[in-house]
Scaffold this active site. Structure first.
Site, mmCIF file in Angstrom:
data_model
loop_
_atom_site.group_PDB
_atom_site.id
_atom_site.type_symbol
_atom_site.label_atom_id
_atom_site.label_comp_id
_atom_site.label_asym_id
_atom_site.label_seq_id
_atom_site.Cartn_x
_atom_site.Cartn_y
_atom_site.Cartn_z
ATOM 1 C CE LYS A 154 -14.351 12.021 -16.664
ATOM 2 N NZ LYS A 154 -15.171 13.081 -16.030
ATOM 3 C CD GLN A 197 -9.100 14.971 -11.605
ATOM 4 O OE1 GLN A 197 -9.443 15.680 -10.678
ATOM 5 N NE2 GLN A 197 -9.446 13.708 -11.701
ATOM 6 C CE LYS A 240 -7.284 12.640 -8.372
ATOM 7 N NZ LYS A 240 -8.563 13.118 -7.790
ATOM 8 C CE LYS A 250 -12.040 18.622 -9.017
ATOM 9 N NZ LYS A 250 -11.764 17.204 -8.710
ATOM 10 N N GLY A 300 -18.595 15.119 -11.000
ATOM 11 C CA GLY A 300 -18.866 15.702 -9.686
ATOM 12 C C GLY A 300 -17.627 15.889 -8.843
ATOM 13 C CG ASP A 301 -14.461 17.710 -6.208
ATOM 14 O OD1 ASP A 301 -13.635 16.795 -6.339
ATOM 15 O OD2 ASP A 301 -14.336 18.589 -5.324
ATOM 16 C CB THR A 346 -14.230 8.212 -5.114
ATOM 17 O OG1 THR A 346 -14.643 8.721 -6.379
ATOM 18 C CG2 THR A 346 -12.978 8.934 -4.660
ATOM 19 C CG ASN A 360 -19.520 9.996 -3.922
ATOM 20 O OD1 ASN A 360 -18.362 9.715 -4.238
ATOM 21 N ND2 ASN A 360 -20.559 9.321 -4.396
ATOM 22 C CB SER A 393 -15.236 9.334 -14.692
ATOM 23 O OG SER A 393 -16.013 9.924 -13.677
HETATM 24 P P1 NDP Z 1 -19.382 15.695 -0.993
HETATM 25 O O1 NDP Z 1 -19.869 17.066 -1.299
HETATM 26 O O2 NDP Z 1 -20.224 14.529 -1.314
HETATM 27 O O3 NDP Z 1 -18.989 15.585 0.553
HETATM 28 C C1 NDP Z 1 -18.047 16.429 1.115
HETATM 29 C C2 NDP Z 1 -18.000 16.150 2.598
HETATM 30 O O4 NDP Z 1 -16.886 16.832 3.151
HETATM 31 C C3 NDP Z 1 -19.218 16.653 3.341
HETATM 32 O O5 NDP Z 1 -19.446 15.853 4.462
HETATM 33 C C4 NDP Z 1 -18.802 18.060 3.746
HETATM 34 O O6 NDP Z 1 -19.487 18.578 4.872
HETATM 35 C C5 NDP Z 1 -17.348 17.827 4.066
HETATM 36 N N1 NDP Z 1 -16.590 19.075 3.829
HETATM 37 C C6 NDP Z 1 -16.454 19.715 2.649
HETATM 38 N N2 NDP Z 1 -15.744 20.840 2.804
HETATM 39 C C7 NDP Z 1 -15.455 20.896 4.107
HETATM 40 C C8 NDP Z 1 -14.732 21.815 4.891
HETATM 41 N N3 NDP Z 1 -14.171 22.912 4.336
HETATM 42 N N4 NDP Z 1 -14.615 21.558 6.221
HETATM 43 C C9 NDP Z 1 -15.174 20.444 6.782
HETATM 44 N N5 NDP Z 1 -15.877 19.541 6.070
HETATM 45 C C10 NDP Z 1 -15.995 19.764 4.769
HETATM 46 O O7 NDP Z 1 -17.959 15.590 -1.727
HETATM 47 P P2 NDP Z 1 -17.121 14.273 -2.085
HETATM 48 O O8 NDP Z 1 -17.317 13.225 -1.063
HETATM 49 O O9 NDP Z 1 -17.374 13.968 -3.510
HETATM 50 O O10 NDP Z 1 -15.624 14.845 -1.991
HETATM 51 C C11 NDP Z 1 -14.827 14.725 -0.819
HETATM 52 C C12 NDP Z 1 -13.370 14.859 -1.186
HETATM 53 O O11 NDP Z 1 -13.008 13.823 -2.108
HETATM 54 C C13 NDP Z 1 -12.968 16.163 -1.884
HETATM 55 O O12 NDP Z 1 -11.652 16.492 -1.522
HETATM 56 C C14 NDP Z 1 -12.997 15.776 -3.364
HETATM 57 O O13 NDP Z 1 -12.167 16.636 -4.143
HETATM 58 C C15 NDP Z 1 -12.431 14.376 -3.284
HETATM 59 N N6 NDP Z 1 -12.698 13.474 -4.408
HETATM 60 C C16 NDP Z 1 -13.980 13.241 -4.845
HETATM 61 C C17 NDP Z 1 -14.207 12.361 -5.880
HETATM 62 C C18 NDP Z 1 -15.571 12.005 -6.334
HETATM 63 O O14 NDP Z 1 -15.694 11.145 -7.212
HETATM 64 N N7 NDP Z 1 -16.640 12.586 -5.803
HETATM 65 C C19 NDP Z 1 -13.083 11.705 -6.577
HETATM 66 C C20 NDP Z 1 -11.797 11.963 -5.989
HETATM 67 C C21 NDP Z 1 -11.640 12.829 -4.962
HETATM 68 P P3 NDP Z 1 -20.685 19.621 4.639
HETATM 69 O O15 NDP Z 1 -21.733 18.860 3.912
HETATM 70 O O16 NDP Z 1 -21.075 20.047 6.022
HETATM 71 O O17 NDP Z 1 -20.094 20.739 3.838
HETATM 72 O O1 2IT Z 2 -11.106 14.548 -7.899
HETATM 73 C C1 2IT Z 2 -11.593 13.732 -8.706
HETATM 74 O O2 2IT Z 2 -10.908 12.839 -9.221
HETATM 75 C C2 2IT Z 2 -13.018 13.819 -9.012
HETATM 76 N N1 2IT Z 2 -13.703 14.672 -8.439
HETATM 77 C C3 2IT Z 2 -13.646 12.908 -10.021
HETATM 78 C C4 2IT Z 2 -13.374 13.404 -11.411
HETATM 79 C C5 2IT Z 2 -14.077 12.664 -12.514
HETATM 80 O O3 2IT Z 2 -13.969 13.154 -13.644
HETATM 81 O O4 2IT Z 2 -14.722 11.645 -12.288
#
Ligand code: NDP
Ligand code: 2IT
Length: 453
Positions: free
Chosen positions: A92, A113, A116, A128, A167-168, A211, A242, A385
């Site tokens: 997952k 992961q 976590k 992943k 997603g991520d 998240t 997100n 999830s």
């Molecule tokens: P999104 O794609 O929704 O948003 C990512 C955000 O971070 C955007 O604002 C993006 O800017 C910015 N960003 C991404 N890469 C860079 C970079 N290299 N430098 C500067 N800004 C950056 O992703 P999420 O919100 O889902 O994910 C954010 C973080 O949270 C990640 O580390 C992800 O692994 C982690 N995460 C996500 C989960 C989820 O359920 N979605 C769960 C647990 C962890 P721009 O649009 O300009 O690229």
């Molecule tokens: O980093 C993370 O935990 C995620 N991007 C969510 C993973 C998931 O399976 O919901």
């Protein structure tokens, strides 16, 4: 052989056998070093070669993704799915679409992961995946064709009881929809193979928010233990995706004021607080630039990345009580944490995966800055999830508040487990150590139970 040498030797052999994977070594080193006190008191883990097995993924799938752009030109990308560890449940973990994606990044994310998912207390293994595809500037049709091409290969390796992606970065509800449609077309199955699905076709209420909400619940647990809370506090948040968005929403609900957000081009600072609905409309619905916010709130400041002090992240120059890095890996370094500390910051709570560099973490621990490590603090997304998987498997649909109540309880139990484990190993309050040991223990014991596989 002393445990330190065992760990050094394993890190060395990992670097030798899998060259060029800096982020993966960073994630592995943090976990292995944290495990030292456990390994010293429980020789079974070394006897059973658990560490050597743990750092090698059970399977890594790398594939070509071929799709046609709007001009009729054939485009290629690289697709990945690293199925890291299935000791406690089916694989997952999310999918990331970003030009920086490579095997080392997917492996670091998959490795994190494992622990976590274990911390959530639910039966899910670690994985992943993703692609170096850059969604920016692509048309709706191009995004759809890429997602279909990606799933046309991935479908061979996933399944509702085998491997369940989500997603991520760069993968949200829209991309999950296109991938799910392709999976269904190829397999003829309507099942829970992906999470983060749309609410009309098997998705769970509160998964979108989970998240960010979970991250704030975790921070509140840390503060409550100190007799404090988020109420009335100024907070800084990085990212505008997100995780950042729903962190901001929940911070308001807890009585705090989130004053920043950012993306790869720049950051916003609104001392009165970032307006959640405006930000949501700009980033989640219209997919516009952050600077658009100034049209609605001219008193806010937009600072482009090239105006940040060199070698720092502009967000962390803003004084705050608590910082919520919620964008990407290594976005908060030693200089950033020194600035935060100097400005009175008391807590760093990681919404993103591995956002703090090892030097920044060492500084936090040495200076008693409260620290919510990613594996624990952002586990609410994957936990929810799993709640989506439960609903799919039992053909039920739970209300928003049912899911949110479960999420709240899971975040509390993760905090309690990490805290109790830190205490057990005489490092009370070191949640990094507590989370790493507690996450590892369940996986390692399961690996031992299941024999030489
Ligand atoms: P999104 O794609 O929704 O948003 C990512 C955000 O971070 C955007 O604002 C993006 O800017 C910015 N960003 C991404 N890469 C860079 C970079 N290299 N430098 C500067 N800004 C950056 O992703 P999420 O919100 O889902 O994910 C954010 C973080 O949270 C990640 O580390 C992800 O692994 C982690 N995460 C996500 C989960 C989820 O359920 N979605 C769960 C647990 C962890 P721009 O649009 O300009 O690229
Ligand atoms: O980093 C993370 O935990 C995620 N991007 C969510 C993973 C998931 O399976 O919901």
């Amino acid at each position: 052989m002393p445990i330190k040498h065992v760990i050094e030797r394993l890190l060395h052999s990992t670097r030798q056998s899998t060259p060029g994977q800096a982020e993966f070594y960073q994630a592995v080193e943090e976990v292995l070093v944290s495990l030292e006190p456990l390994l010293a008191s429980e020789p079974k883990y070394l006897h059973n070669n658990v560490l050597e097995r743990l750092v090698i993924p059970e399977r890594q799938i790398i594939f070509r993704v071929v799709w046609m752009d709007d001009s009729g030109k054939i485009q290629t990308n690289i697709g990945y799915r690293v199925q890291f560890n299935s000791a406690i449940g089916p694989y997952k973990g999310g999918l990331r679409f970003h030009p920086s994606v490579n095997l080392g990044i997917v492996k670091f994310l998959g490795f994190e992961q494992i622990f976590k998912n274990s911390l959530t207390g639910l039966a899910i293994g670690g994985a992943k995946g993703g692609s170096n595809f850059d969604p920016k500037g692509k048309s709706e049709g191009e995004i759809m064709r890429f997602c279909q091409a990606f799933m046309s290969e991935l479908a061979k390796y996933v399944g509702e009881t085998k491997d369940i992606p989500a997603g991520d970065i760069g993968v949200g509800g829209r991309e999950i929809g296109y991938m799910y449609g392709e999976y269904k077309r190829l397999t003829g199955r309507f099942d829970g193979v992906l999470t983060g699905k749309g609410l009309n076709w098997g998705g769970s209420l509160a998964r979108t928010e989970a998240t960010g909400y979970g991250s704030v619940y975790f921070a509140e647990n840390i503060l409550n233990k100190q007799g404090d809370s988020l109420k009335g506090k100024i907070c800084t948040v990085s990212g505008a995706g997100n995780v950042a968005l729903y962190t901001i929403q929940k911070l308001y609900e807890m009585g705090a004021t989130p004053v920043t957000c950012s993306d790869s081009k720049g950051m916003l600072y609104d001392k009165d607080g970032i307006d959640f609905n405006t930000l949501k409309t700009i980033k989640e619905i219209k997919r516009q630039e952050l600077s658009e916010y100034l049209k609605h709130y001219p008193n806010a400041r937009y600072i482009p990345v090239d105006a940040y002090e060199k070698g720092t992240n502009g967000v962390w120059s803003i004084p705050c009580f608590a910082a919520f890095p919620s964008a990407t890996q290594n976005e908060l370094n030693l200089r950033d944490i020194q600035t935060l500390h100097h400005n009175g910051c008391r807590l760093v709570n990681e919404g993103a995966n591995m956002p703090s560099t090892p030097e920044a973490i060492a500084y936090m621990l040495a200076n008693r800055i409260l620290y919510g490590p990613a594996k624990a603090a952002n586990a609410g997304g994957v936990a929810t999830s799993q709640l989506e998987m439960s609903q799919n498997a039992s053909m039920q649909k739970w209300s928003f508040s049912e899911v949110d109540t479960k999420l709240h309880a899971i975040m509390k139990s993760i905090f309690d487990l990490a805290y109790a484990t830190s205490k057990e190993f005489n490092e009370e309050g070191n949640l990094m150590l507590g989370a790493n040991i507690a996450g590892f223990r369940k996986v390692a014991d399961s690996m031992i139970d299941q024999g030489a596989v």
